[in-house]
Design a protein around this motif. Sequence first.
Motif, PDB file in Angstrom:
ATOM      1  N   LEU A  67      -3.667 -13.867   1.932  1.00 35.07           N
ATOM      2  CA  LEU A  67      -2.469 -14.216   2.523  1.00 35.07           C
ATOM      3  C   LEU A  67      -2.452 -13.257   3.800  1.00 35.07           C
ATOM      4  CD1 LEU A  67       0.090 -14.562  -0.416  1.00 35.07           C
ATOM      5  CD2 LEU A  67      -1.145 -16.261   0.702  1.00 35.07           C
ATOM      6  N   ALA A  68      -3.311 -13.178   4.621  1.00 33.08           N
ATOM      7  CA  ALA A  68      -3.292 -12.489   5.678  1.00 33.08           C
ATOM      8  C   ALA A  68      -1.649 -12.723   6.822  1.00 33.08           C
ATOM      9  CB  ALA A  68      -4.531 -12.422   6.545  1.00 33.08           C
ATOM     10  N   GLY A  69      -1.649 -14.258   6.913  1.00 32.63           N
ATOM     11  CA  GLY A  69      -0.575 -14.507   7.585  1.00 32.63           C
ATOM     12  C   GLY A  69       0.653 -14.218   7.022  1.00 32.63           C
ATOM     13  N   SER A  70       1.060 -14.058   6.002  1.00 32.52           N
ATOM     14  CA  SER A  70       2.023 -13.822   5.336  1.00 32.52           C
ATOM     15  C   SER A  70       2.257 -12.317   5.404  1.00 32.52           C
ATOM     16  CB  SER A  70       2.128 -14.074   3.869  1.00 32.52           C
ATOM     17  OG  SER A  70       2.210 -15.401   3.515  1.00 32.52           O
ATOM     18  N   SER A  71       1.144 -11.480   5.290  1.00 39.86           N
ATOM     19  CA  SER A  71       1.308  -9.949   5.605  1.00 39.86           C
ATOM     20  C   SER A  71       1.714  -9.645   6.941  1.00 39.86           C
ATOM     21  CB  SER A  71       0.012  -9.355   5.161  1.00 39.86           C
ATOM     22  OG  SER A  71      -0.651  -9.472   3.691  1.00 39.86           O
ATOM     23  N   ASN A  72       1.245 -10.324   7.890  1.00 37.72           N
ATOM     24  CA  ASN A  72       1.682 -10.163   9.386  1.00 37.72           C
ATOM     25  C   ASN A  72       3.135 -10.395   9.364  1.00 37.72           C
ATOM     26  OD1 ASN A  72      -0.875  -9.353  10.128  1.00 37.72           O
ATOM     27  ND2 ASN A  72      -1.300 -11.419  10.710  1.00 37.72           N
ATOM     28  N   MET A  74       7.193   4.690   4.223  1.00 34.38           N
ATOM     29  CA  MET A  74       7.094   3.637   3.358  1.00 34.38           C
ATOM     30  C   MET A  74       7.822   3.700   2.010  1.00 34.38           C
ATOM     31  SD  MET A  74       3.042   2.544   3.649  1.00 34.38           S
ATOM     32  CE  MET A  74       2.415   4.183   3.240  1.00 34.38           C
ATOM     33  N   TYR A  75       8.042   4.826   1.235  1.00 33.68           N
ATOM     34  CA  TYR A  75       8.746   5.241  -0.041  1.00 33.68           C
ATOM     35  C   TYR A  75       9.948   4.961   0.148  1.00 33.68           C
ATOM     36  CZ  TYR A  75      10.984   7.775  -3.582  1.00 33.68           C
ATOM     37  OH  TYR A  75      11.873   8.009  -4.610  1.00 33.68           O
ATOM     38  N   GLU A  76      10.639   5.426   1.402  1.00 35.94           N
ATOM     39  CA  GLU A  76      12.129   5.382   1.644  1.00 35.94           C
ATOM     40  C   GLU A  76      12.690   4.106   2.210  1.00 35.94           C
ATOM     41  OE1 GLU A  76      12.895   8.259   4.788  1.00 35.94           O
ATOM     42  OE2 GLU A  76      13.181   9.857   3.574  1.00 35.94           O
ATOM     43  N   ARG A  77      11.780   3.316   2.644  1.00 36.36           N
ATOM     44  CA  ARG A  77      12.074   1.870   2.783  1.00 36.36           C
ATOM     45  C   ARG A  77      12.023   1.107   1.578  1.00 36.36           C
ATOM     46  NH1 ARG A  77      10.034  -0.209   9.002  1.00 36.36           N
ATOM     47  NH2 ARG A  77      10.554   1.777  10.142  1.00 36.36           N
ATOM     48  N   LEU A  80       8.498  -8.118  10.484  1.00 39.55           N
ATOM     49  CA  LEU A  80      10.051  -8.095  10.178  1.00 39.55           C
ATOM     50  C   LEU A  80      10.338  -6.719   9.795  1.00 39.55           C
ATOM     51  CD1 LEU A  80      10.558 -11.442   7.806  1.00 39.55           C
ATOM     52  CD2 LEU A  80      11.402 -10.775  10.198  1.00 39.55           C
ATOM     53  N   ASN A  81       9.235  -5.879   9.396  1.00 34.12           N
ATOM     54  CA  ASN A  81       9.414  -4.413   9.056  1.00 34.12           C
ATOM     55  C   ASN A  81       9.395  -3.346  10.518  1.00 34.12           C
ATOM     56  OD1 ASN A  81      10.117  -3.425   6.175  1.00 34.12           O
ATOM     57  ND2 ASN A  81       8.665  -4.930   5.839  1.00 34.12           N
ATOM     58  N   THR A  82       9.276  -4.124  11.543  1.00 31.22           N
ATOM     59  CA  THR A  82       9.326  -3.213  12.689  1.00 31.22           C
ATOM     60  C   THR A  82      10.838  -2.749  12.971  1.00 31.22           C
ATOM     61  OG1 THR A  82       9.535  -5.245  13.995  1.00 31.22           O
ATOM     62  CG2 THR A  82       7.260  -4.108  13.826  1.00 31.22           C
ATOM     63  N   ASP A  83      11.688  -3.399  12.389  1.00 29.49           N
ATOM     64  CA  ASP A  83      13.098  -2.833  12.428  1.00 29.49           C
ATOM     65  C   ASP A  83      13.476  -2.622  10.947  1.00 29.49           C
ATOM     66  OD1 ASP A  83      16.047  -2.355  13.201  1.00 29.49           O
ATOM     67  OD2 ASP A  83      16.244  -4.119  11.985  1.00 29.49           O
ATOM     68  N   GLU A  84      14.060  -1.524  10.922  1.00 33.30           N
ATOM     69  CA  GLU A  84      14.156  -0.852   9.276  1.00 33.30           C
ATOM     70  C   GLU A  84      15.373  -1.675   8.755  1.00 33.30           C
ATOM     71  OE1 GLU A  84      15.475   3.189   7.001  1.00 33.30           O
ATOM     72  OE2 GLU A  84      15.170   3.241   8.923  1.00 33.30           O
ATOM     73  N   GLU A  85      16.383  -2.609   9.277  1.00 34.03           N
ATOM     74  CA  GLU A  85      17.404  -3.282   8.544  1.00 34.03           C
ATOM     75  C   GLU A  85      17.028  -4.596   8.423  1.00 34.03           C
ATOM     76  OE1 GLU A  85      21.970  -4.899   9.651  1.00 34.03           O
ATOM     77  OE2 GLU A  85      21.366  -2.965  10.568  1.00 34.03           O
ATOM     78  N   GLY A  96       2.419  -5.145   4.264  1.00 31.50           N
ATOM     79  CA  GLY A  96       3.499  -5.166   5.168  1.00 31.50           C
ATOM     80  C   GLY A  96       4.099  -3.918   5.777  1.00 31.50           C
ATOM     81  N   LEU A  97       4.366  -3.255   4.694  1.00 33.13           N
ATOM     82  CA  LEU A  97       4.913  -1.664   5.224  1.00 33.13           C
ATOM     83  C   LEU A  97       3.925  -0.600   5.651  1.00 33.13           C
ATOM     84  CD1 LEU A  97       7.570  -1.065   2.256  1.00 33.13           C
ATOM     85  CD2 LEU A  97       7.959  -0.872   4.614  1.00 33.13           C
TER      86      LEU A  97
END
Length: 293
Positions: free
Chosen positions: A68-73, A148-151, A78-83, A129-130
């Motif tokens: 699932l390399a595509g899903s991982s990307n 990573m933990y905090e997110r 989507l995690n380049t913005d925290e919200e 992803g994170l």
Amino acid sequence: MSTDDAWKLMSGVPETDGQSIGQLNPELLQSVAHSMSPYAADLGGADQPDKPGFDIAGWADPTDNGHLAGSSNVFAALNTDEEAGTEFTKNAYAAMLAKESEYAQDPYASNAANSLSTAGRLQGLVDKGLLLSTQDEFHDVAEQNKEMYERKAAAYGALTAVGGEALGKVPGGSYVNTMISAGGDPLKEAIIGKEPEPEEQATLAGPNWNKHYYSILNATPELPAELVNDKEYGWAFDGQGKLLPWEEAQARIANNIERGGDYDTMFNRLGRHDDGHGTRITQGYNDVVRNNG
């Protein structure tokens, strides 16, 4: 968004001094995360006939090997913005817990173990992803590990903050409620990990699977009598044949790691004996996080 080239582009947009898409346009990414959240389970390979029209064929798993390399990307972007990341990860966690609960409710169903594979892949996608997104944003590994933990904690907190009654009204919410209630703090720690020490390196140590197995066993409406009555596992049960709370059970065995592995053994003895369910969740996770491509 799903290809390696697309991820490289979105994690460092040209002529922006290396800024990511989330840094440049967080509102857009938050909108994308919100619109894609109902399909988080699809990215883990789940079959959602009640949500037609979202096709992952050819891009989520481009090498067709379960990595699932595509899903991982997509998770990374989507995690380049925290919200945006918190919103999407929250829904991925909900889908993961629903799949674990589906198994717990009927571990003898012919395709029950497939739910465990999906649950493992979803947790793997969140972690992978994170890792990718924070590698791009943080150069200090201790800071990356903390982030990573905090997110993950923020996403799990956002999920539980919805509240049991409200969550129970959404599709699959009753399954999620069941797992959260059955797993409690041990399940939370199994998912988000322990708060890292300042000197720890940013790595994927992997979940505590025994706590996952404990939570699934505890969510199962009726455990097999051969488990409950097996004297080898007497330390794990109360006088009424119910699993003891995690901390109380651990106190009985003085937190002995070897004896704690009995949860793994009990989980293997739950359900069918011909579906490989004992390794499905870990294999799903490992397929995602321990491979490239």
